[in-house]
Design a protein around this motif. Structure first.
Motif, PDB file in Angstrom:
ATOM      1  N   ASP A 174     -41.876  -5.985  49.691  1.00  0.00           N
ATOM      2  CA  ASP A 174     -42.977  -5.274  49.043  1.00  0.00           C
ATOM      3  C   ASP A 174     -43.092  -3.823  49.485  1.00  0.00           C
ATOM      4  OD1 ASP A 174     -45.138  -8.202  49.173  1.00  0.00           O
ATOM      5  OD2 ASP A 174     -43.648  -7.579  47.687  1.00  0.00           O
ATOM      6  N   LEU A 175     -42.359  -3.443  50.524  1.00  0.00           N
ATOM      7  CA  LEU A 175     -42.388  -2.066  51.009  1.00  0.00           C
ATOM      8  C   LEU A 175     -41.397  -1.257  50.173  1.00  0.00           C
ATOM      9  CD1 LEU A 175     -43.804  -0.468  53.289  1.00  0.00           C
ATOM     10  CD2 LEU A 175     -41.780  -0.867  54.694  1.00  0.00           C
ATOM     11  N   GLU A 176     -41.927  -0.395  49.308  1.00  0.00           N
ATOM     12  CA  GLU A 176     -41.083   0.315  48.358  1.00  0.00           C
ATOM     13  C   GLU A 176     -40.281   1.428  49.013  1.00  0.00           C
ATOM     14  OE1 GLU A 176     -44.393   0.113  44.873  1.00  0.00           O
ATOM     15  OE2 GLU A 176     -42.532   1.198  44.436  1.00  0.00           O
ATOM     16  N   ASN A 177     -39.022   1.515  48.639  1.00  0.00           N
ATOM     17  CA  ASN A 177     -38.113   2.522  49.180  1.00  0.00           C
ATOM     18  C   ASN A 177     -38.324   3.839  48.434  1.00  0.00           C
ATOM     19  OD1 ASN A 177     -36.092   3.867  50.466  1.00  0.00           O
ATOM     20  ND2 ASN A 177     -34.456   2.457  49.903  1.00  0.00           N
ATOM     21  N   ASP A 178     -39.474   4.425  48.671  1.00  0.00           N
ATOM     22  CA  ASP A 178     -39.882   5.652  48.006  1.00  0.00           C
ATOM     23  C   ASP A 178     -40.680   6.476  49.011  1.00  0.00           C
ATOM     24  OD1 ASP A 178     -40.578   7.053  45.167  1.00  0.00           O
ATOM     25  OD2 ASP A 178     -42.345   7.049  46.463  1.00  0.00           O
ATOM     26  N   VAL A 179     -40.269   7.722  49.235  1.00  0.00           N
ATOM     27  CA  VAL A 179     -40.880   8.523  50.288  1.00  0.00           C
ATOM     28  C   VAL A 179     -42.375   8.711  50.075  1.00  0.00           C
ATOM     29  CG1 VAL A 179     -40.952  10.830  51.309  1.00  0.00           C
ATOM     30  CG2 VAL A 179     -38.761   9.713  50.922  1.00  0.00           C
ATOM     31  N   LYS A 181     -44.501   6.826  48.451  1.00  0.00           N
ATOM     32  CA  LYS A 181     -45.230   5.579  48.664  1.00  0.00           C
ATOM     33  C   LYS A 181     -45.195   5.138  50.124  1.00  0.00           C
ATOM     34  CE  LYS A 181     -44.850   4.103  43.893  1.00  0.00           C
ATOM     35  NZ  LYS A 181     -44.320   3.139  42.918  1.00  0.00           N
ATOM     36  N   LEU A 182     -44.086   5.423  50.803  1.00  0.00           N
ATOM     37  CA  LEU A 182     -44.014   5.118  52.226  1.00  0.00           C
ATOM     38  C   LEU A 182     -44.999   5.975  53.017  1.00  0.00           C
ATOM     39  CD1 LEU A 182     -40.153   4.793  52.721  1.00  0.00           C
ATOM     40  CD2 LEU A 182     -41.838   2.953  52.967  1.00  0.00           C
ATOM     41  N   ALA A 183     -45.117   7.235  52.621  1.00  0.00           N
ATOM     42  CA  ALA A 183     -46.056   8.136  53.294  1.00  0.00           C
ATOM     43  C   ALA A 183     -47.489   7.669  53.094  1.00  0.00           C
ATOM     44  CB  ALA A 183     -45.881   9.562  52.773  1.00  0.00           C
ATOM     45  N   GLU A 184     -47.802   7.259  51.857  1.00  0.00           N
ATOM     46  CA  GLU A 184     -49.153   6.789  51.567  1.00  0.00           C
ATOM     47  C   GLU A 184     -49.456   5.510  52.337  1.00  0.00           C
ATOM     48  OE1 GLU A 184     -51.521   8.224  50.006  1.00  0.00           O
ATOM     49  OE2 GLU A 184     -52.938   6.545  50.062  1.00  0.00           O
ATOM     50  N   PHE A 185     -48.478   4.608  52.373  1.00  0.00           N
ATOM     51  CA  PHE A 185     -48.674   3.336  53.062  1.00  0.00           C
ATOM     52  C   PHE A 185     -48.867   3.526  54.560  1.00  0.00           C
ATOM     53  CE2 PHE A 185     -48.543  -1.200  53.182  1.00  0.00           C
ATOM     54  CZ  PHE A 185     -47.936  -1.534  54.381  1.00  0.00           C
ATOM     55  N   SER A 186     -48.198   4.509  55.132  1.00  0.00           N
ATOM     56  CA  SER A 186     -48.231   4.698  56.584  1.00  0.00           C
ATOM     57  C   SER A 186     -49.340   5.632  57.047  1.00  0.00           C
ATOM     58  CB  SER A 186     -46.881   5.233  57.072  1.00  0.00           C
ATOM     59  OG  SER A 186     -46.595   6.491  56.498  1.00  0.00           O
ATOM     60  N   ARG A 187     -50.158   6.105  56.117  1.00  0.00           N
ATOM     61  CA  ARG A 187     -51.286   6.937  56.519  1.00  0.00           C
ATOM     62  C   ARG A 187     -52.248   6.136  57.372  1.00  0.00           C
ATOM     63  NH1 ARG A 187     -54.162   9.365  51.457  1.00  0.00           N
ATOM     64  NH2 ARG A 187     -55.515  10.240  53.065  1.00  0.00           N
ATOM     65  N   SER A 188     -52.976   6.836  58.221  1.00  0.00           N
ATOM     66  CA  SER A 188     -54.000   6.194  59.048  1.00  0.00           C
ATOM     67  C   SER A 188     -55.254   6.022  58.222  1.00  0.00           C
ATOM     68  CB  SER A 188     -54.293   7.055  60.285  1.00  0.00           C
ATOM     69  OG  SER A 188     -55.312   6.470  61.074  1.00  0.00           O
TER      70      SER A 188
END
Length: 256
Positions: A174-179, A181-188
């Motif tokens: 479910d973790l999309e290989n897209d910078v 979306k990865l940045a958004e997901f890893s935000r605090s």
């Protein structure tokens, strides 16, 4: 595996109106009481908190005002509940910091004393964090299956971080290989600045996430107390944070 118990151990969890231990109330309490011989008793009880359940809390536990309007208050069940907990040790997840202190507050409001002395308190979250280290070395071992040589050297740590991200993408479909979306997901959370000093509330309004104004809208504070902006600009805050509050300060000044 059977727990080695000398007296009953109660696992319990609370759903509440919020996370403020002194002001918020219980809307649901569940417990499993484990006896030394291994048999268990369990029960879940919903409660009328005597205050509206905020939408943000409902979004977490899905309990609404309508669902608890005819349920008893904590005070009404407090004596029976205190008897259930009598002579028992306590276990939970993040319970030492939240559930137990809030439960004590509720008993206090009901005029009862939840005795702490003599009990043992097991916080399963603390065991998890201590047994499963949250370090780059541990992450590299978990996701890449190898020991990290030269840990804490910049190059080794950088290479390991790169490989960990690849390992995370392989492990989680479910973790999309897209910078983006990865940045958004890893935000605090819903942070506005990188240090999460400013975050967005449920209405996407920038609010302070620290200090005396925590939870208050940034622009509102700056309008009423411009000296707080000056203090932050002169203080030990990251440049990114200062850049963010400068924009917000300019916007609130222009709205006058």
């Amino acid at each position: 595996m059977k727990l080695n118990l000398k007296r009953p151990l109660i696992f319990f969890d609370l759903e509440t109106t919020g996370t403020n231990i002194t002001r918020d109330r219980i809307v649901e309490l569940s417990y499993i009481k484990v006896y030394p011989d291994g048999h268990t008793e369990s029960k879940t009880r919903r409660l009328n908190p005597g205050m509206p359940i905020p939408p943000g809390a409902t979004a977490v536990h899905h309990i609404t005002d309508e669902m608890v309007k005819d349920e008893p208050s904590f005070r009404q069940i407090s004596k029976a509940l205190l008897e259930i907990f009598e002579g028992c040790d306590i276990a939970g997840y993040n319970s030492n910091k939240f559930d137990v202190p809030l439960l004590i507050e509720e008993f206090g409001r009901a005029g009862l004393n939840f005795e702490v002395a003599g009990r043992k308190f097991i916080d399963v979250q603390n065991i998890f964090h201590k047994m499963e280290q949250r370090t780059l070395v541990a992450a590299y071992k978990f996701y890449c299956g190898r020991d990290l040589a030269d840990a804490h050297s910049a190059l080794a740590d950088t290479q390991a971080t790169y490989e960990v991200l690849l390992g995370q993408l392989d492990r989680y479909p479910d973790l999309e290989n897209d910078v983006e979306k990865l940045a958004e997901f890893s935000r605090s959370g819903k942070s506005v600045d990188l240090s999460a000093r400013i975050v967005l509330d449920d209405n996407d309004v920038p609010v302070f996430n620290f200090g005396k104004h925590k939870g208050k809208p940034v622009k509102e504070v700056f309008r009423k107390e411009p000296s707080f902006y000056t203090w932050m600009m002169q203080g030990d805050f990251a440049k990114n944070t200062k850049d963010v509050i400068s924009v917000l300060y300019a916007e609130c000044r222009n709205q006058k």
